[in-house]
Design a protein around this motif. Structure first.
Motif, PDB file in Angstrom:
ATOM      1  N   TYR A 109       0.835  -1.208   0.000  1.00 21.62           N
ATOM      2  CA  TYR A 109       0.000   0.000   0.000  1.00 21.62           C
ATOM      3  C   TYR A 109       0.868   1.255   0.000  1.00 21.62           C
ATOM      4  O   TYR A 109       0.666   2.174  -0.784  1.00 21.62           O
ATOM      5  CB  TYR A 109      -0.906  -0.045   1.236  1.00 21.62           C
ATOM      6  CG  TYR A 109      -1.834   1.137   1.418  1.00 21.62           C
ATOM      7  CD1 TYR A 109      -3.158   1.075   0.976  1.00 21.62           C
ATOM      8  CD2 TYR A 109      -1.403   2.302   2.061  1.00 21.62           C
ATOM      9  CE1 TYR A 109      -4.015   2.153   1.154  1.00 21.62           C
ATOM     10  CE2 TYR A 109      -2.259   3.381   2.242  1.00 21.62           C
ATOM     11  CZ  TYR A 109      -3.561   3.296   1.791  1.00 21.62           C
ATOM     12  OH  TYR A 109      -4.410   4.359   1.972  1.00 21.62           O
ATOM     13  N   ASN A 118      -8.965   8.903   0.053  1.00 22.54           N
ATOM     14  CA  ASN A 118      -7.670   8.718   0.708  1.00 22.54           C
ATOM     15  C   ASN A 118      -7.498   7.288   1.209  1.00 22.54           C
ATOM     16  O   ASN A 118      -6.387   6.823   1.388  1.00 22.54           O
ATOM     17  CB  ASN A 118      -7.528   9.712   1.866  1.00 22.54           C
ATOM     18  CG  ASN A 118      -6.074   9.985   2.200  1.00 22.54           C
ATOM     19  OD1 ASN A 118      -5.202   9.792   1.359  1.00 22.54           O
ATOM     20  ND2 ASN A 118      -5.819  10.401   3.435  1.00 22.54           N
ATOM     21  N   ASP A 144      -6.445  11.617  -2.400  1.00 19.94           N
ATOM     22  CA  ASP A 144      -7.783  12.096  -2.083  1.00 19.94           C
ATOM     23  C   ASP A 144      -8.258  13.094  -3.134  1.00 19.94           C
ATOM     24  O   ASP A 144      -7.683  14.153  -3.295  1.00 19.94           O
ATOM     25  CB  ASP A 144      -7.750  12.772  -0.708  1.00 19.94           C
ATOM     26  CG  ASP A 144      -9.146  13.080  -0.209  1.00 19.94           C
ATOM     27  OD1 ASP A 144     -10.104  12.538  -0.792  1.00 19.94           O
ATOM     28  OD2 ASP A 144      -9.275  13.845   0.755  1.00 19.94           O
TER      29      ASP A 144
END
Ligand SMILES: *[C@@H]1O[C@H](CO)[C@@H](O)[C@H](O)[C@H]1NC(C)=O
Ligand SMILES: *[C@@H]1O[C@H](CO)[C@@H](O)[C@H](O)[C@H]1NC(C)=O
Ligand SMILES: *[C@@H]1O[C@H](CO)[C@@H](O)[C@H](O)[C@H]1NC(C)=O
Ligand SMILES: *[C@@H]1O[C@H](CO)[C@@H](O)[C@H](O)[C@H]1NC(C)=O
Ligand SMILES: *[C@@H]1O[C@H](CO)[C@@H](O)[C@H](O)[C@H]1NC(C)=O
Ligand SMILES: *[C@@H]1O[C@H](CO)[C@@H](O)[C@H](O)[C@H]1NC(C)=O
Ligand SMILES: *[C@@H]1O[C@H](CO)[C@@H](O)[C@H](O)[C@H]1NC(C)=O
Length: 575
Positions: free
Chosen positions: A234, A386, A392
């Motif tokens: 991630y 986000n 975002d």
């Protein structure tokens, strides 16, 4: 901030948004190539069927023709018609991408019929030059008009009055569709239940609309999950965007990126704004790979290996304190699996969609079709949150971006803001399925679109009314409708098996809809040697239903018949 924004496929407009993933079905890409490298699709007979330009107003008598593809290889008198309502593209791609219909035709003694969606491919109301001339010519490009085309075609085929005792009237119709075609299949059954016994709609995001309760960011959250589940880190991806943006700010960084990606002269990164084109370019690769994370090699936008997400995730997996340049290299390698899997040394990345269109989708025609639908009736709002490994961008409502994109594209053709009816789907078809019946809704767990559909717990699902919702582990965008393959996971095989039993029930008078059983857990599939499983029903699943034997009837229809001849044949065989 100027970011490239992809609408539909070919047409890319630069607005304050970004390159936008295409909703278009992979099947529409490279219609002349074999989308699934192994699939062999039988030949079909082509005919054109005349429909009114406008089914709903009685103002003109204008007509045009939609293209249809019919195959009777396996048709036996008494068998059903398997019908595919064409999506937003040339019909041939969908014929290849929906191998299950061809494979099951023999089992059901079915005729197979594909119809092309108006305004796409050869189904042109005003002639290719004029279809997208202005709002007045585009006005008839709606899902409702397309459904009405299909209804008229099918009623003709069935021989008029569907309640009549005549044999043609009794021919049963079962719909299949994927993606937007899946939406059309489901909507057809909702709107014309007298014409179709039911629909198998795969990867149809029927609720990704205003008031449907699907979060705008859901698509990119699933993209993220699919990559994380395949081993990507991630943090590497999340930090990767910052890295690309940092590098795009300095002369040294710009040179590094231009060299690394071998960027074309006309799209070189020279500032932050042009750097955003690279962000969009990489992002698109990531989103598309999640969508088509099929277990075997495919070739739709670009040739890709089996499970491309897994292959790309290898380059994204190692956690560490990486420099911006190291992160950029990771993203380069990952996106290369999408853009340049064969490592062609002459490949150059053209980052500016205004300069060269979308590299993977430039082969397609009708570039304004899907954008028009998005700017009027099929209004899907998305942005990344986000929580995803993107960034975002949901601070503003996506509708505002869409308005801008639509005005940029269609403003000069007469489009104005009120023409976008973003509640049209809610109002026309509804966002609650409990009033309807006989629809199998499948989603692939890997497919970002999977979050856009109904859920197993929604009102009306899995009741006696034959509404089934299934999420298939290990499956991507309408994998279940593709030609069965040895590398499809067992859940996909099992879902197909259960869907066949449900369809058999729909075709059997008085049958009570079966209860859907849980899918088996995802097995380890070897993807070393993937092979199509043609004519292998029930694909190793235990069959406790009717076998669907062809029986003794040999009244097989000949191929190569025109439409009227087809109808005639039904008549002759019955008498
Ligand atoms: C389709 O038709 C062509 C030409 O008639 C033939 O060569 C080909 O083998 C056929 N393909 C299939 C799958 O039947
Ligand atoms: C990560 O690398 C940077 C630059 O090389 C260094 O300043 C920083 O202390 C490192 N952080 C950690 C947690 O190792
Ligand atoms: C291209 O190179 C990458 C490594 O950068 C590799 O993973 C991939 O398998 C190569 N493609 C082919 C078709 O060999
Ligand atoms: C970049 O593309 C050009 C043009 O195809 C090619 O000649 C060159 O070798 C490529 N450079 C790299 C580093 O791959
Ligand atoms: C930009 O460069 C690419 C690659 O050299 C080329 O294919 C494309 O046509 C160019 N676009 C424009 C608008 O010049
Ligand atoms: C987004 O998430 C990161 C952590 O992943 C956090 O550091 C950052 O503040 C968040 N940004 C916003 C705008 O919430
Ligand atoms: C919308 O498009 C029209 C026609 O191109 C243009 O005149 C108008 O300024 C645009 N409006 C906005 C808000 O961009």
């Amino acid at each position: 901030m100027r970011i490239a924004y992809l609408i539909g496929l070919l047409l890319i407009v630069v607005v304050t948004g970004r390159r936008r993933r295409s909703f278009r079905d992979p099947a529409t890409f490279n219609a002349n190539q074999n989308y699934h490298m192994n699939a062999v699709i039988p030949n079909a007979t082509e005919f054109f069927f005349e429909v009114p330009l406008d089914h709903f107003a009685y103002a003109s008598t204008n007509v045009f023709k939609i293209r249809c593809e019919l195959n009777l290889d396996h048709y036996v008198d008494g068998g059903p018609i398997f019908f595919y309502p064409g999506n937003e593209g040339t019909i041939t791609g969908f014929m290849t991408a929906t191998g299950i219909m061809w494979d099951l035709a023999a089992n059901f003694n079915a005729a197979v019929l594909f119809a092309e969606h108006r305004y796409y491919g050869a189904s042109s109301p005003f002639g290719k030059e004029n279809d997208y001339k202005n709002v007045a010519t585009m006005a008839y490009l709606t899902s409702e008009q397309a459904l009405a085309d299909y209804a008229q075609l099918l009623i003709s085929l069935k021989g008029g009055n569907t309640a009549a005792k005549h044999s043609i009237a009794r021919i049963k119709l079962c719909f299949f569709g994927g993606s937007y075609g899946g939406m059309l299949a489901a909507w057809f059954r909702m709107k014309y239940p007298h014409l179709a016994v039911g629909a198998w709609a795969s990867s149809a995001p029927l609720k990704y609309f205003n008031e449907g309760g699907v979060d705008w960011g859901a698509f990119d959250d699933v993209t993220t999950r699919t990559f994380i589940d395949s081993g990507a880190s991630y943090n590497n991806v999340k930090n990767g965007w910052t890295a690309l943006r940092n590098l795009a700010k300095t002369t040294d960084g710009q040179k590094f990126l231009n060299d690394l990606f071998n960027v074309t002269d006309n799209s070189t990164i020279k500032d932050s704004a042009s750097g955003e084109n690279l962000v969009g370019y990489v992002r698109e690769a990531i989103e598309y790979m999640a969508m088509v994370d099929y277990p075997y090699e495919t070739n739709f936008l670009e040739p890709m290996p089996g499970f491309p997400v897994k292959v790309a995730s290898q380059f994204l997996k190692d956690e560490g304190n990486w420099t911006d340049k190291e992160l950029a290299i990771m993203l380069f390698k990952a996106s290369n699996i999408y853009y340049n899997y064969y490592n062609d040394s002459s490949y150059q990345a053209c980052l500016d969609p205004e300069k060269c269109g979308d590299p993977g989708t430039s082969e397609l025609g009708d570039p304004l079709g899907w954008p028009w639908q998005e700017c009027t009736e099929i209004v899907i709002e998305q942005c990344a949150r986000n929580s995803s490994f993107f960034f975002d961008e949901c601070t503003d409502r996506p509708l505002e971006l869409l308005y801008q994109m639509c005005n940029d594209t269609f403003g000069k053709l007469g489009w104005t803001r009120p023409l976008m009816r973003y509640n049209a789907v809610r109002d026309l078809y509804g966002l609650d399925i409990s009033a309807y019946s006989n629809i199998i809704l499948t989603q692939g767990h890997l497919d970002p679109w999977s979050v856009g559909g109904y859920k197993a717990g929604d009102p009306g699902v899995n009741g006696q009314n034959g509404i089934y919702v299934v999420e298939i582990p290990g499956s991507a965008h309408h994998l279940d409708l593709r030609t069965p393959n040895t590398c499809d996971g067992n859940p996909t095989h099992n879902l197909r098996f259960q869907a066949v039993n449900i369809i058999k029930c729909w075709l059997t008078e008085g049958c009570v809809n079966p209860v859907l059983k849980d899918l088996p857990p995802l097995n380890d599939v070897t993807t070393v040697k993937c092979e199509d499983m043609i004519n292998k029903y029930p694909w190793g699943q235990s069959d406790n239903g009717p076998s669907g034997d062809k029986g003794s009837s040999t009244a097989k229809f000949m191929l190569a018949m025109a439409f009227m001849a087809f109808v005639q044949r039904f008549l002759i065989t019955k008498s």
